[in-house]
Design a protein around this motif. Sequence first.
Motif, PDB file in Angstrom:
ATOM      1  N   ARG A 180       0.866  -1.470  -0.423  1.00 35.61           N
ATOM      2  CA  ARG A 180      -0.110   0.166  -0.187  1.00 35.61           C
ATOM      3  C   ARG A 180       0.999   1.124  -0.248  1.00 35.61           C
ATOM      4  O   ARG A 180       1.060   2.418  -0.390  1.00 35.61           O
ATOM      5  CB  ARG A 180      -0.698   0.006   1.213  1.00 35.61           C
ATOM      6  CG  ARG A 180      -1.989   1.413   0.947  1.00 35.61           C
ATOM      7  CD  ARG A 180      -2.973   1.155   1.793  1.00 35.61           C
ATOM      8  NE  ARG A 180      -3.989   0.165   2.110  1.00 35.61           N
ATOM      9  CZ  ARG A 180      -4.371  -0.276   2.665  1.00 35.61           C
ATOM     10  NH1 ARG A 180      -5.058   0.204   3.881  1.00 35.61           N
ATOM     11  NH2 ARG A 180      -5.667  -1.648   2.477  1.00 35.61           N
ATOM     12  N   ARG A 181       2.088   1.235   0.810  1.00 33.47           N
ATOM     13  CA  ARG A 181       2.811   2.628   0.576  1.00 33.47           C
ATOM     14  C   ARG A 181       3.644   2.508  -0.401  1.00 33.47           C
ATOM     15  O   ARG A 181       3.952   3.885  -0.802  1.00 33.47           O
ATOM     16  CB  ARG A 181       3.747   1.970   2.732  1.00 33.47           C
ATOM     17  CG  ARG A 181       2.957   2.332   3.812  1.00 33.47           C
ATOM     18  CD  ARG A 181       4.266   2.014   4.715  1.00 33.47           C
ATOM     19  NE  ARG A 181       5.099   3.061   4.853  1.00 33.47           N
ATOM     20  CZ  ARG A 181       4.981   3.594   5.375  1.00 33.47           C
ATOM     21  NH1 ARG A 181       4.467   4.045   6.047  1.00 33.47           N
ATOM     22  NH2 ARG A 181       6.818   3.993   5.273  1.00 33.47           N
ATOM     23  N   THR A 213       0.748   4.047  -2.921  1.00 34.14           N
ATOM     24  CA  THR A 213       1.276   5.816  -2.478  1.00 34.14           C
ATOM     25  C   THR A 213       2.492   6.558  -3.026  1.00 34.14           C
ATOM     26  O   THR A 213       2.219   7.583  -3.457  1.00 34.14           O
ATOM     27  CB  THR A 213       1.227   6.001  -0.668  1.00 34.14           C
ATOM     28  OG1 THR A 213       0.187   5.452  -0.587  1.00 34.14           O
ATOM     29  CG2 THR A 213       2.130   7.355  -0.297  1.00 34.14           C
ATOM     30  N   THR A 214       4.114   5.664  -2.784  1.00 34.11           N
ATOM     31  CA  THR A 214       4.942   6.840  -3.397  1.00 34.11           C
ATOM     32  C   THR A 214       5.055   6.305  -5.132  1.00 34.11           C
ATOM     33  O   THR A 214       5.199   7.497  -5.960  1.00 34.11           O
ATOM     34  CB  THR A 214       6.330   5.393  -3.244  1.00 34.11           C
ATOM     35  OG1 THR A 214       6.532   5.165  -1.835  1.00 34.11           O
ATOM     36  CG2 THR A 214       7.469   6.439  -3.491  1.00 34.11           C
ATOM     37  N   ARG A 219       2.851   9.613  -5.655  1.00 40.15           N
ATOM     38  CA  ARG A 219       2.962  10.518  -5.557  1.00 40.15           C
ATOM     39  C   ARG A 219       4.164  10.862  -6.311  1.00 40.15           C
ATOM     40  O   ARG A 219       4.682  11.970  -6.924  1.00 40.15           O
ATOM     41  CB  ARG A 219       3.969  10.390  -4.504  1.00 40.15           C
ATOM     42  CG  ARG A 219       3.306  10.536  -3.328  1.00 40.15           C
ATOM     43  CD  ARG A 219       3.714  10.622  -1.900  1.00 40.15           C
ATOM     44  NE  ARG A 219       5.107  11.856  -1.661  1.00 40.15           N
ATOM     45  CZ  ARG A 219       4.833  13.030  -1.820  1.00 40.15           C
ATOM     46  NH1 ARG A 219       3.513  13.436  -1.218  1.00 40.15           N
ATOM     47  NH2 ARG A 219       5.638  13.984  -1.529  1.00 40.15           N
ATOM     48  N   LEU A 250      -1.878  12.024  -1.123  1.00 38.39           N
ATOM     49  CA  LEU A 250      -1.177  10.635  -0.668  1.00 38.39           C
ATOM     50  C   LEU A 250       0.250  11.769   0.192  1.00 38.39           C
ATOM     51  O   LEU A 250       0.888  12.573  -0.137  1.00 38.39           O
ATOM     52  CB  LEU A 250      -0.619  10.327  -2.157  1.00 38.39           C
ATOM     53  CG  LEU A 250      -1.640  10.038  -3.826  1.00 38.39           C
ATOM     54  CD1 LEU A 250      -0.988  10.058  -4.668  1.00 38.39           C
ATOM     55  CD2 LEU A 250      -1.608   8.242  -2.639  1.00 38.39           C
TER      56      LEU A 250
END
Length: 276
Positions: free
Chosen positions: A107-108, A111-112, A115, A136
């Motif tokens: 999930r992270r 997000t990365t 972004r 984000l």
Amino acid sequence: MKSMKWGIVAAGTFLGVSSFLGGCATAPDPQDEAAVEAYQEANDPLEPMNRYFFNVNLFLDEMVLKPFAGWYHIALPDPAEDAVRNALRNANSPVILANDIFQGEMRRAGTTIGRFLVNSTIGIGGLIDVADMMGLKYHDEDFGQTLAVWGSGEGPYLHLPILGPSNPRDATGRLVDYVLDPLTWVGYVYNVSYINTIRSGTEALDTRARNLEAIDELKKGSLDFYATIRSLYRQRRNDAIANGEESEEWTQSQLPTTVNGPISASAAEGSSPVYQ
């Protein structure tokens, strides 16, 4: 490519040799339980050597980094400083993404990726953090944190020349992140490795400039500045490993990456020159 290989080997050799050649802290009397407990909690068997490099780094900071950071802070208005920080964060996205994946944080990782795509396009190369406006939120990851997630212990405390507070796990992580960073390879393949030096120097300046007052206050309020930095470094790293909230504006209860490390992780970390 050959120069990069030998650079990494030399850095790794230095870390190993310095651990054996440096002075060792004197172990307390085994009968003194309180002293033994404090010694073990500090986990700093190379304290004499670490304190020496701490003082060297402190001198370099006072003579070089702090003055330049002060001029940088005066010259750039806040929006410009924010734009520089945003661009630096964006450039580090591939390394963060790799470590998100290594840690199984999908999930992270998403997000990365989001972004990076948003800020690299709509955000004009990362100068504007449009992704944050879209929800984000930025987070940081490095291979030192990945090793911790995989169960690796931190080992004894180290204070490295130029790089500052560290330990064997984090020092190893810096080298791996250096290899993982696409800009490292761009620099060597196209013979423009100076871009990494510039980026590292800018990172050091920007972070130090954001913490001018915080570090001064920390020095004033510390009976033993070395021990304070050692403690706060561990607190910050433990918080990062646990994916806690991070900020680049540190209070006395938090340690900026730049405190006592005149050259950032980017330099080894190619992470590069001065107080990360």
